[in-house]
Motif scaffolding. Structure first.
Motif, PDB file in Angstrom:
ATOM      1  N   PHE A   7       0.726  -1.042   0.004  1.00  0.00           N
ATOM      2  CA  PHE A   7       0.176  -0.012   0.030  1.00  0.00           C
ATOM      3  C   PHE A   7       0.660   0.759   0.231  1.00  0.00           C
ATOM      4  O   PHE A   7       1.955   1.533   0.508  1.00  0.00           O
ATOM      5  CB  PHE A   7      -0.850  -0.380   1.543  1.00  0.00           C
ATOM      6  CG  PHE A   7      -2.519  -0.856   1.040  1.00  0.00           C
ATOM      7  CD1 PHE A   7      -1.896  -2.353   1.917  1.00  0.00           C
ATOM      8  CD2 PHE A   7      -2.857  -0.722   0.406  1.00  0.00           C
ATOM      9  CE1 PHE A   7      -2.775  -3.097   1.730  1.00  0.00           C
ATOM     10  CE2 PHE A   7      -3.778  -1.524   0.604  1.00  0.00           C
ATOM     11  CZ  PHE A   7      -3.774  -3.403   1.382  1.00  0.00           C
ATOM     12  N   PRO A   8       0.768   2.339  -0.643  1.00  0.00           N
ATOM     13  CA  PRO A   8       1.011   3.347  -0.569  1.00  0.00           C
ATOM     14  C   PRO A   8       0.942   3.848   0.552  1.00  0.00           C
ATOM     15  O   PRO A   8      -0.778   4.151   1.312  1.00  0.00           O
ATOM     16  CB  PRO A   8       0.391   4.311  -2.607  1.00  0.00           C
ATOM     17  CG  PRO A   8      -0.845   3.573  -2.245  1.00  0.00           C
ATOM     18  CD  PRO A   8      -0.872   2.100  -1.780  1.00  0.00           C
ATOM     19  N   LEU A   9       1.178   5.168   0.715  1.00  0.00           N
ATOM     20  CA  LEU A   9       1.167   6.255   1.851  1.00  0.00           C
ATOM     21  C   LEU A   9       0.176   7.315   1.518  1.00  0.00           C
ATOM     22  O   LEU A   9      -0.397   7.655   2.451  1.00  0.00           O
ATOM     23  CB  LEU A   9       2.568   7.090   2.465  1.00  0.00           C
ATOM     24  CG  LEU A   9       3.502   5.932   3.245  1.00  0.00           C
ATOM     25  CD1 LEU A   9       4.876   6.411   3.554  1.00  0.00           C
ATOM     26  CD2 LEU A   9       3.396   5.095   3.525  1.00  0.00           C
ATOM     27  N   VAL A  10       0.118   7.189   0.230  1.00  0.00           N
ATOM     28  CA  VAL A  10      -1.181   8.481   0.117  1.00  0.00           C
ATOM     29  C   VAL A  10      -1.783   7.885  -1.062  1.00  0.00           C
ATOM     30  O   VAL A  10      -1.718   7.132  -1.895  1.00  0.00           O
ATOM     31  CB  VAL A  10      -1.218   9.865  -0.757  1.00  0.00           C
ATOM     32  CG1 VAL A  10       0.338  10.372   0.989  1.00  0.00           C
ATOM     33  CG2 VAL A  10       0.448   9.562  -1.859  1.00  0.00           C
ATOM     34  N   MET A  11      -3.032   8.162  -1.882  1.00  0.00           N
ATOM     35  CA  MET A  11      -3.369   7.474  -2.356  1.00  0.00           C
ATOM     36  C   MET A  11      -4.960   9.381  -3.329  1.00  0.00           C
ATOM     37  O   MET A  11      -4.562   9.932  -2.509  1.00  0.00           O
ATOM     38  CB  MET A  11      -4.673   6.994  -1.406  1.00  0.00           C
ATOM     39  CG  MET A  11      -6.201   7.441  -1.524  1.00  0.00           C
ATOM     40  SD  MET A  11      -7.119   6.766  -0.625  1.00  0.00           S
ATOM     41  CE  MET A  11      -7.906   7.623   0.640  1.00  0.00           C
ATOM     42  N   ARG A  12      -4.699   8.993  -4.441  1.00  0.00           N
ATOM     43  CA  ARG A  12      -5.432  10.341  -5.473  1.00  0.00           C
ATOM     44  C   ARG A  12      -7.179  10.610  -5.234  1.00  0.00           C
ATOM     45  O   ARG A  12      -7.471   9.617  -4.434  1.00  0.00           O
ATOM     46  CB  ARG A  12      -5.684   9.989  -6.363  1.00  0.00           C
ATOM     47  CG  ARG A  12      -4.165   9.515  -7.939  1.00  0.00           C
ATOM     48  CD  ARG A  12      -4.382   8.609  -8.465  1.00  0.00           C
ATOM     49  NE  ARG A  12      -5.123   6.684  -9.128  1.00  0.00           N
ATOM     50  CZ  ARG A  12      -5.570   6.677 -10.031  1.00  0.00           C
ATOM     51  NH1 ARG A  12      -5.581   7.679 -11.185  1.00  0.00           N
ATOM     52  NH2 ARG A  12      -6.255   5.551  -9.858  1.00  0.00           N
ATOM     53  N   THR A  13      -7.414  11.060  -5.056  1.00  0.00           N
ATOM     54  CA  THR A  13      -8.505  12.004  -4.099  1.00  0.00           C
ATOM     55  C   THR A  13      -9.170  13.126  -5.303  1.00  0.00           C
ATOM     56  O   THR A  13      -8.144  13.971  -5.467  1.00  0.00           O
ATOM     57  CB  THR A  13      -8.888  11.981  -2.998  1.00  0.00           C
ATOM     58  OG1 THR A  13      -7.678  10.815  -2.102  1.00  0.00           O
ATOM     59  CG2 THR A  13     -10.031  12.932  -1.683  1.00  0.00           C
ATOM     60  N   ILE A  14     -10.528  13.590  -5.399  1.00  0.00           N
ATOM     61  CA  ILE A  14     -11.015  14.294  -5.756  1.00  0.00           C
ATOM     62  C   ILE A  14     -11.611  14.829  -4.793  1.00  0.00           C
ATOM     63  O   ILE A  14     -12.718  14.623  -3.955  1.00  0.00           O
ATOM     64  CB  ILE A  14     -11.950  14.311  -6.614  1.00  0.00           C
ATOM     65  CG1 ILE A  14     -11.515  13.430  -8.237  1.00  0.00           C
ATOM     66  CG2 ILE A  14     -12.414  15.189  -7.419  1.00  0.00           C
ATOM     67  CD1 ILE A  14     -12.358  13.068  -9.490  1.00  0.00           C
ATOM     68  N   LEU A  15     -11.393  16.634  -4.579  1.00  0.00           N
ATOM     69  CA  LEU A  15     -11.865  16.500  -3.298  1.00  0.00           C
ATOM     70  C   LEU A  15     -12.802  18.635  -3.443  1.00  0.00           C
ATOM     71  O   LEU A  15     -12.141  18.917  -4.955  1.00  0.00           O
ATOM     72  CB  LEU A  15     -10.733  16.968  -2.162  1.00  0.00           C
ATOM     73  CG  LEU A  15     -11.382  17.997  -1.284  1.00  0.00           C
ATOM     74  CD1 LEU A  15     -11.827  17.253   0.015  1.00  0.00           C
ATOM     75  CD2 LEU A  15      -9.906  19.203  -0.527  1.00  0.00           C
ATOM     76  N   LEU A  16     -13.894  18.574  -3.657  1.00  0.00           N
ATOM     77  CA  LEU A  16     -14.317  19.485  -3.391  1.00  0.00           C
ATOM     78  C   LEU A  16     -14.678  20.665  -2.131  1.00  0.00           C
ATOM     79  O   LEU A  16     -14.979  20.315  -1.728  1.00  0.00           O
ATOM     80  CB  LEU A  16     -16.390  19.145  -4.029  1.00  0.00           C
ATOM     81  CG  LEU A  16     -17.135  20.622  -4.245  1.00  0.00           C
ATOM     82  CD1 LEU A  16     -16.899  20.871  -6.030  1.00  0.00           C
ATOM     83  CD2 LEU A  16     -18.697  19.670  -4.139  1.00  0.00           C
ATOM     84  N   GLU A  17     -13.972  21.429  -3.062  1.00  0.00           N
ATOM     85  CA  GLU A  17     -13.700  22.301  -1.573  1.00  0.00           C
ATOM     86  C   GLU A  17     -14.305  23.002  -1.564  1.00  0.00           C
ATOM     87  O   GLU A  17     -14.469  23.843  -0.405  1.00  0.00           O
ATOM     88  CB  GLU A  17     -12.099  23.081  -2.508  1.00  0.00           C
ATOM     89  CG  GLU A  17     -11.035  21.515  -2.307  1.00  0.00           C
ATOM     90  CD  GLU A  17      -9.347  22.556  -2.230  1.00  0.00           C
ATOM     91  OE1 GLU A  17      -9.349  23.657  -3.129  1.00  0.00           O
ATOM     92  OE2 GLU A  17      -8.431  22.643  -1.701  1.00  0.00           O
TER      93      GLU A  17
END
Length: 348
Positions: A7-17
């Motif tokens: 597992f990577p430490l981070v993952m791709r994410t789409i954020l609605l800011e």
């Protein structure tokens, strides 16, 4: 399992800011699942009206920033200690409603309207990310359905629950106002009950889609004196069951006028504001007004069985497909009616 290796430490994410502003970013990878949980990899994400409302800043029960996404087809990566029977590699639909289990609605077997409910992508961060952990009991497995089909189960659940609330009978005239994805889900389950379905919308493209793909009894454009035309289709009467799936204030107010004496009106869509109606007319007709919210685990299981048997077809629904990395660019164009989006699907 050596998580540091797999597992990577981070993952791709789409954020609605904030309204109108998505950002493709990285967020921390989830921890190992605890007892009763499963770690899932998101494979497909359906885009729905809730996401559009959130982008526009018009979604009730919503705060920013938020990770959207509650129509999900996922693959199990790892399962914590539980008796769910699930295992790594299983493909599942996600029932995205986290209920408390103790409030009066939950105690009465109505967890879909729990007093403290948290819906993924609305009250809690959703599935527009590579992985997350979730209660295993909220994952519904199928060995037959595709990931795209599994991502549509939640949408279908909204219509299935609305129809279950109204209980239409065979050959009963049912009017569905609004031919977006939620309206389409109502159409399918009303037809399963044998109802004669009339569809009302202002978009001729969507009405043509209903005629072509769902073989409805009739379609009408709401801009052209719909009450007279509805009466002509029902032998001079009005429908005894009306579903408004628009989430539009004017449409919801107008829908009271489409209901026959002794009939029922079901509000499937919602918006931020008040709905008003004429009280004497409401009483004169002895009308029943119903709200409907979310769906239940039993409905998820029923829908999957109906899809596996071929009684519910989802092939025509998906009109737009996009890769995860391109979603933020494409999303604003789907707000334009000229894009003719019925259902957009994001793949990871």
């Amino acid at each position: 399992m050596d998580r540091a290796v797999h597992f990577p430490l981070v993952m791709r994410t789409i954020l609605l800011e904030q309204p109108g502003q998505f950002r493709l970013t990285d967020t921390p990878a989830p921890e190992a699942p605890r007892s009763g949980e499963a770690l899932v990899r998101v494979r497909r994400i359906g885009v729905c009206g809730t996401d559009f409302h959130a982008f526009r800043g018009k979604q009730p029960f919503f705060t920013y920033p938020r990770i959207l996404g509650h129509e999900l087809g996922v693959e199990i990566v790892e399962v914590g200690a539980n008796d769910s029977g699930l295992k790594a590699g299983d493909k599942c639909a996600v029932e995205p409603y986290l209920n408390c289990g103790t409030c009066i609605a939950c105690r009465r077997g109505r967890p879909n309207c729990c007093e403290r409910i948290k819906v993924l992508g609305v009250h809690a961060d959703g599935g527009m990310r590579e992985m997350f952990t979730f209660p295993a009991a909220k994952l519904h497995k199928s060995d037959k359905l595709s990931l795209e089909q599994l991502a549509l189960v939640e949408t279908l659940g909204i219509g299935a629950h609305a129809v279950a609330r109204a209980k239409p009978e065979k050959d009963e005239f049912v009017l569905v106002v609004g031919a977006g994805p939620i309206g389409l889900s109502v159409i399918q389950f009303a037809q399963i009950e044998g109802a004669k379905v009339i569809v009302l919308d202002v978009d001729d493209n969507r009405l043509e889609f209903c005629r072509r793909q769902f073989d409805v009894h009739e379609t009408l454009n709401a801009a052209a004196d719909p009450i007279a035309k509805i009466k002509s289709l029902t032998g001079g009467d009005l429908p005894t069951c009306v579903f408004d799936a628009t989430g539009n204030a004017a449409s919801m107010a107008a829908s009271f006028g489409y209901v026959a004496n002794s009939g029922r009106l079901v509000f499937v869509g919602l918006f931020q504001g008040d709905v008003t109606f004429n009280d004497p007319d409401f009483h004169r007709r002895e009308m029943t007004l119903l709200a409907t919210r979310n769906s239940t685990a039993a409905e998820f299981k029923r829908i999957i069985a109906l899809m596996e048997s071929g009684r519910v077809q989802t092939g025509p629904w998906i009109t737009h497909r996009v890769a995860f990395e391109q979603m933020t660019e494409q999303f604003p164009s789907w707000l334009d009616p000229q894009s003719k989006v019925i259902k957009a699907m994001i793949s990871l």
